[in-house]
Design an enzyme around this catalytic site. Structure first.
Site, PDB file in Angstrom:
ATOM      1  N   ASP A 136      10.323   5.808  -9.965  1.00  0.00           N
ATOM      2  CA  ASP A 136       9.907   6.551 -11.159  1.00  0.00           C
ATOM      3  C   ASP A 136      10.651   7.875 -11.306  1.00  0.00           C
ATOM      4  OD1 ASP A 136       8.167   4.535 -11.811  1.00  0.00           O
ATOM      5  OD2 ASP A 136       6.418   5.496 -10.896  1.00  0.00           O
ATOM      6  N   SER A 152       0.810  -1.212   0.000  1.00  0.00           N
ATOM      7  CA  SER A 152       0.000   0.000   0.000  1.00  0.00           C
ATOM      8  C   SER A 152       0.850   1.273   0.000  1.00  0.00           C
ATOM      9  CB  SER A 152      -0.962  -0.051   1.193  1.00  0.00           C
ATOM     10  OG  SER A 152      -1.997   0.879   1.064  1.00  0.00           O
ATOM     11  N   LYS A 170      -0.931  -4.427  -3.410  1.00  0.00           N
ATOM     12  CA  LYS A 170      -2.271  -3.900  -3.130  1.00  0.00           C
ATOM     13  C   LYS A 170      -2.351  -2.467  -3.613  1.00  0.00           C
ATOM     14  CE  LYS A 170      -6.048  -3.222   0.000  1.00  0.00           C
ATOM     15  NZ  LYS A 170      -6.301  -1.828  -0.358  1.00  0.00           N
TER      16      LYS A 170
END
Length: 708
Positions: free
Chosen positions: A497, A486, A511
């Protein structure tokens, strides 16, 4: 970095749900032609009531309008509901007969119509047949035990198929009798090999089956309704779930942390209750005696007699484990580290207490490494959870605790100690505050989006770091594993990224969905209504975050993680929110991996983790067990010898004394007052070496470029 202004909108999950759904119940008449009566009249009191019918119609409407996927309620969905319900009621295919299943199949493609019309009777009818079948089976098992444990012949060569997920349904009662005779024989043999005497075995199993019969007789209409509606709700995704009034209250208690317990997340696993994960800094985690995938088989209060809980409902076991702060609960568990057929258990005593926010706080340490002939200091910040003291924040307390504030302070302290880089340790961090994941990301990037949230209407909301400038600009690595979930995945994904950190360790949990709780006239519906996406546009759902360099997993990723859950929503991608700069790690990844492989190829801890998981996966593929005592004992001894050989190979490589026999896991685990030094953690140490490898390679490239 640039991000797409078009996708930036304020984040408001509540906006996507209406205040409620009103279902008009004009009248309800079930089709008596479809409702299969139970055999006998004992279960006739189990009938759907008006509140349940209204709740079911509300749930149909909520899922239709607000579930993230909005899949149609049609014959294909009906078949999924049917399969899910049958598996829920009889996962080991040991109660229903093939004839029962054939009769039920007349309804296979009609559950969509039943649900739209508020007809709950077919669901109740199937459940009542299951109750009757299970009662018959338990009575048969008791009749076998009445003949005595010694009446079983353990010299016969026969086997029990234990993995019955795809087994054929027993064709008649005679086949069921034979299956249950073998099941009882297997339970007796497991207990014999665990060292229990025949009389004690007979008493234990007789009590267990009688307790299960007694609990069967206490089945409520609410139990039936919850099981049936969850077969429907969880055909959409594993996190969409109906909560009965009792379970809704339990859910609220869990969310507010207003009731003390042991700090463990539990789930049903056929007839057992299994530990899914431990709450950081909770009593169970601090005890070092319980681990994920352990099975709880009995519960006792302080010095009271242990209560066997095999076959109990999850909510009933949870009630036994809960209790007032300062009281002691005793749990009998079968450790996950046992071989599959080893039922040796241990009893652990845990003092219940509330999890204190300060105990979940981020902590720092310094990792001292010798690397390529030089000594280095690396800062380590362990973050057990993404926490935020909402109460103190709302009260205007300037010293409210939060992950970001604590990490900011720790980074300052580490920079004062002149560390050469920092490792953020997110292993076993199950998530927490989304706001904190965003703000923590902001400490390490200049400015920009941190996570995207796509709602069921296709709208993409963007959470962003609005502060200009990064607080910490030095070398960074993030260490994750399969239990990082999460908010951990959102942070790790953003670091990857933005090319801000090397991501090391294991594939994360996966998740990537958002739930909200919608009150009903009767209970509540936990509903999946949005999905998380990384700023690159990739979902964190199902796939999680894939590390730049992977370490051996200490759990089977096919068994633990989002991808292991039935009907898990798939990975996908949307338009990216940023155009990233050139990846500074890419030119060096191949070399970094080669150095990592060379370093860990014969590292005792890495080799042990790889080999132990390989053995566990090999044993998990064994679908049947021998009911011959000598063969079973020999098989168990072979497994224990292989486990012992793995442990002693590790010890020998580290210069430690070998063991004569396997010790329980907690005997080898340091207690709370015997904290491991960072240098003793093989994965942490290797993460430091990889980060230093990168710094060395980057420095060499810069030097060469300058010379040219």
């Amino acid at each position: 970095m640039r991000y797409n202004q078009a996708t930036r909108r304020p984040f408001d999950l509540k906006r996507s749900l209406t205040a409620g759904v009103v279902a008009l119940l004009l009248g309800f008449q079930a089709s008596s032609a479809l409702a299969k009566p139970s055999e006998g009249h004992d279960w006739d009191y189990l009938q759907p009531d008006r509140d349940q019918v209204i709740a079911s119609l509300n749930i149909v409407e909520l899922l239709k309008r607000h579930h993230y996927n909005k899949p149609p309620l049609n014959d294909a969905r009906s078949a999924k509901i049917f399969d899910s319900y049958i598996e829920m009621l009889d996962p080991s295919r040991s109660n229903f007969t093939a004839g029962d299943i054939d009769e039920f199949k007349a309804w296979r493609n009609q559950f969509d119509d039943f649900l739209r019309n508020g007809n709950l009777e077919p669901g109740f009818a199937i459940y009542k047949v299951q109750l009757e079948r299970l009662r018959s089976r338990l009575q048969y098992a008791l009749s076998l035990l009445e003949k005595g444990v010694d009446s079983f012949d353990f010299t016969v060569d026969e086997e029990l198929l234990v993995d019955r997920e795809n087994a054929a349904w027993p064709k008649d009662e005679a086949e069921l009798d034979d299956l249950w005779r073998k099941r009882v024989k297997d339970e007796i043999l497991r207990l014999k090999l665990a060292g229990k005497e025949p009389k004690a075995i007979e008493e234990l199993l007789t009590k267990r089956y009688r307790n299960q019969l007694s609990r069967l007789e206490q089945t409520r209409g609410e139990d039936v309704f919850q099981a049936y509606i969850n077969a429907f709700a969880q055909s959409y995704d594993p996190h969409t779930q109906y909560l009965s009034p009792d379970n809704a209250e339990n859910f609220d208690i869990n969310m507010s942390l207003s009731l003390e317990g042991i700090g463990a997340v539990l789930q049903s696993d056929n007839e057992h209750v299994k530990v899914v994960r431990l709450v950081p800094a909770g009593p169970a985690e601090k005890s070092k005696q319980i681990a994920p995938a352990d099975k709880i088989i009995a519960v006792g209060q302080s010095d009271d007699e242990m209560v066997d809980v095999i076959g109990w409902r999850l909510d009933e076991v949870v009630k036994l484990i809960r209790g007032p702060k300062g009281s002691v609960v005793r749990l009998e568990i079968i450790p996950a580290s046992n071989a599959p057929n080893d039922q040796t258990s241990k009893v652990v005593a845990i003092t219940r207490e509330a999890v204190k926010l300060e105990e979940q706080a981020a902590k720092k340490s310094v990792l001292n490494l010798s690397h390529e002939g030089r000594d280095f200091k690396l800062g380590v910040i362990e973050i057990p959870a993404f926490y935020l003291d909402f109460k103190a924040l709302r009260a205007g307390d300037k010293d409210y605790k939060s992950t970001t504030r604590d990490v900011k302070k720790l980074l300052t302290e580490l920079e004062d100690e002149q560390v050469d880089g920092v490792v953020i340790d997110l292993r076993n961090n199950g998530g927490g505050s989304l706001q904190e994941a965003t703000e923590l990301t902001g400490l390490f990037i200049d400015q920009g989006p941190t996570v995207l949230v796509r709602n069921s209407d296709g709208r993409v909301d963007v959470l962003a770091d609005e502060q200009k400038g990064a607080f910490y600009k030095g070398p960074l690595a993030v260490l994750v594993n399969r239990l990082s979930a999460s908010a951990s995945e959102i942070f790790a994904g953003a670091m990857q990224d933005y090319h801000r950190a090397l991501i090391l360790g294991g594939q994360t949990f996966g998740k990537g969905t958002v739930q909200t709780v919608q009150p009903l006239n009767h209970g509540e519906l936990k509903l999946t209504l949005a999905k998380f996406y990384r700023v690159s546009g990739q979902s964190t759902q199902h796939q999680g975050v894939i590390p730049d360099i992977s370490y051996p997993a200490n759990v089977d990723t096919k068994e633990i993680g989002e991808s292991a859950l039935p009907e898990a929503m798939p990975w996908d991608s949307i338009r990216a929110a940023i155009t990233p700069d050139m990846n500074p790690f890419k030119p060096f990844l191949a070399e970094l991996k080669a150095r990592h492989d060379k370093r860990t190829g014969d590292n005792a801890d890495f080799v042990f983790t790889r080999d132990r998981l390989a053995l566990a996966q090999e044993l998990a593929h064994e679908t049947s067990v021998s009911l011959n005592e000598e063969k079973r004992k020999a098989q168990q001894e072979r497994i224990e010898q292989r486990q012992l050989a793995l442990e002693n190979a590790r010890r020998q490589a580290k210069g430690e004394e070998p063991l004569a026999k396997l010790e329980s896991e907690d005997e080898n685990t340091p207690h709370e007052d015997e904290k491991l030094k960072p240098e003793d953690d093989a994965y942490l140490t290797e993460s430091g070496h990889i980060l230093l490898d990168y710094l060395g390679l980057e420095h060499a490239m810069a030097k060469n470029n300058a010379a040219e």
